[in-house]
Design an enzyme around this catalytic site. Sequence first.
Site, PDB file in Angstrom:
ATOM      1  N   ASP A 166      -0.157  21.976   4.520  1.00  0.00           N
ATOM      2  CA  ASP A 166       1.239  22.037   4.059  1.00  0.00           C
ATOM      3  C   ASP A 166       1.596  21.107   2.901  1.00  0.00           C
ATOM      4  OD1 ASP A 166       1.491  19.618   5.470  1.00  0.00           O
ATOM      5  OD2 ASP A 166       3.421  20.148   6.372  1.00  0.00           O
ATOM      6  N   GLU A 415      -7.943  18.909  11.845  1.00  0.00           N
ATOM      7  CA  GLU A 415      -7.637  20.182  12.503  1.00  0.00           C
ATOM      8  C   GLU A 415      -8.524  21.341  12.083  1.00  0.00           C
ATOM      9  OE1 GLU A 415      -3.463  21.067  12.438  1.00  0.00           O
ATOM     10  OE2 GLU A 415      -2.974  19.324  13.660  1.00  0.00           O
ATOM     11  N   TYR A 471       2.336  19.211  19.161  1.00  0.00           N
ATOM     12  CA  TYR A 471       3.739  19.404  18.774  1.00  0.00           C
ATOM     13  C   TYR A 471       4.637  20.090  19.803  1.00  0.00           C
ATOM     14  CZ  TYR A 471       2.642  17.608  14.167  1.00  0.00           C
ATOM     15  OH  TYR A 471       2.280  16.793  13.134  1.00  0.00           O
ATOM     16  N   GLU A 509      -0.913  12.894  15.702  1.00  0.00           N
ATOM     17  CA  GLU A 509       0.249  13.608  15.160  1.00  0.00           C
ATOM     18  C   GLU A 509       1.115  14.089  16.306  1.00  0.00           C
ATOM     19  OE1 GLU A 509      -0.192  16.705  12.240  1.00  0.00           O
ATOM     20  OE2 GLU A 509      -1.826  15.657  11.219  1.00  0.00           O
TER      21      GLU A 509
HETATM   22  C1  GCB Z   1      -0.353  19.375  11.311  1.00  0.00           C
HETATM   23  C2  GCB Z   1      -1.064  18.967  10.067  1.00  0.00           C
HETATM   24  C3  GCB Z   1      -0.146  18.237   9.097  1.00  0.00           C
HETATM   25  C4  GCB Z   1       1.213  18.927   9.030  1.00  0.00           C
HETATM   26  C5  GCB Z   1       1.829  18.882  10.421  1.00  0.00           C
HETATM   27  C6  GCB Z   1       3.193  19.575  10.491  1.00  0.00           C
HETATM   28  O1  GCB Z   1      -0.931  19.645  12.310  1.00  0.00           O
HETATM   29  O2  GCB Z   1      -2.209  18.202  10.329  1.00  0.00           O
HETATM   30  O3  GCB Z   1      -0.773  18.207   7.839  1.00  0.00           O
HETATM   31  O4  GCB Z   1       2.057  18.348   8.100  1.00  0.00           O
HETATM   32  O5  GCB Z   1       0.992  19.530  11.327  1.00  0.00           O
HETATM   33  O6  GCB Z   1       4.202  18.896  10.394  1.00  0.00           O
HETATM   34  O7  GCB Z   1       3.224  20.788  10.624  1.00  0.00           O
END
Ligand code: GCB
Length: 600
Positions: A166, A415, A471, A509
């Site tokens: 991203d 990832e 997440y 993360e």
């Molecule tokens: C992830 C990625 C990271 C993104 C993040 C997101 O898993 O490693 O580069 O910015 O999610 O916020 O979606």
Amino acid sequence: METSLLYPVTNDQRTDQKLDGLWQFKFDETKQGVKDGWETGFHDGVSMPVPASFNDFFTDKASREYTGDFWYSRKFFVPSSAKGKALFLRFDAVTHRATIFVNGKEIRSHEGGFLPFAADISTAVHYGAENTVVVKGNNELSREALPAGDTITLRNGKKMVRPFFDFYNYSGLNRSVHLLTLPQERVLDYTTTFELNGQDATVNYTVTTNGDAPVTVSLADADGQVVATAQGKEGALQVKNAHLWQVRNAYLYTLTIQVGDDAQTPVDTYTDRIGIRTIKISGTDILVNDKPIYLKGFGRHEDSPFAGRAFDLNVEKKDFALMKWIGANSFRTSHYPYDEQVYKIADEEGFLLTDEVPAVGFKMAAAAFLGGLNQSFFKGPWLKKLHERHIDQIRDLIKRDKNHPSVLAWSLFNEPDTIDENAVPYFKQIFDESKDLDPQSRPRTFTLSEDDTIETSKVLDFPDFYMLNRYPGWYHFGGYQISDGEAGLRDEMDKWQKAGVTKPVVFTEFGADTEAGLHKLPSVMWTEEYQVEVLKMFSRVFDDYDFIKGEQVWNLADFQTVEGNMRVNGNKKGIFTRDRQPKEAAFFYHDRWNKLPLDY
Ligand code: GCB
């Protein structure tokens, strides 16, 4: 692999002059540059600051999004006193690839946008005169290069990148350019390893030179007092009552390497600052100087307004001030090696960092929200070339950063698609080939995305500790469903526990996009209140599982991304805004992390 990646210094035998400032710049959409002889230099471009990403200086979209070849040109003076010396141009980073010309002569090319390279220009320059350096850059993405993505051509003929990640594809001369004069016979590299013996320590070293002249190595303490010396290209320095480099309590010694018979007139001298400390993984513990630590901190990006991904000492200074204030002790250089000055600051401030290669986007489905593809990444004609570049960048990363006390571990992927059987041989090759590269044998690891669990991932034997990106509360079970998100996360952690996890687990993360200044009672997604709820939920889970040895929230600051229906002018998961002002979540962490000992 580069022959020498020592950071430039100035002393009696070496000079380092930065060629930063305004360069001439041109796009080359139709590949006119070579035909028209741009390699000899040009004056009809626009002026462009270096270091900087070119993108955000333009006010029209076609220029900001430009994908393809671009050229930089400038003049530089080589004094007569440089005659007889080795003469190099060192580029700290050109994103993503470059060919260097001096006075019209092609010197070399380099692939990879986040690591330095040096061009030997001694036979191409005029001494006591002005010379011209030209860089032909390219910022296209492909599956054969790191970071991974595609380059497509729109129906109007314009090229455009489609990254499998991203962050925005900021491009150009993102870091400084140096003109170096070096002695002909010189230090090319050095390594250190440490043994702690009670109050004392042994610093084992090796020095590589390009000649036979004898080598002397000495170590001085922070007051400048020499505490140990040794002769030879390999040896050991015995340090009585050693001051250890501790987390958030750094102590640096100065290592001086001299080449030559006569200490008064050495043929070369190289000086660096090192920290004496050990790193080990023992069961589910990460040990620094044999003491267990808990990582508190961030995934970060090199990203700021105006100059994009350029290294900016002011931004870096501010980021460290914020990380110290909030009680952090660590970060990950997501998703590429950062400017070397970042590591120097981390060395001085006692931060631990996980050093990542740009092996990001090795999973096409991950880019689904950007219109990604449902294909296997680890099966395709691009793998051979990609592997060559991947291992080459791992070699250069470790060569560049191995002497920094702040470097805790090497992250070899972000990832990747590890539920795919086809990933296994690729991982085996990368882990086999990188096994002996680090004299300090630091842990090697990679992040596991949400799809890659203890049940699904095929490559869990490879990492020395696990890094999890998760997440719940955002990409799934968001808003009022967050209680199911927490339950699901606990189910997953229970499975890791039941499986008898034998290595540390660090959350690298987690988080929630948050528009600064957006408030609502009761909360809804995107508000500052909701971000705090998500982070509190993760904290509750972390506190309940002993094998979790760290929390690095995504992200220190909001950052620029590709445009798309999942991003409102960037990724807003920052604890701070892009201009580094706190969101409510910053005060939550300030409270939580400062309650724990700094080195814990
Ligand atoms: C992830 C990625 C990271 C993104 C993040 C997101 O898993 O490693 O580069 O910015 O999610 O916020 O979606």
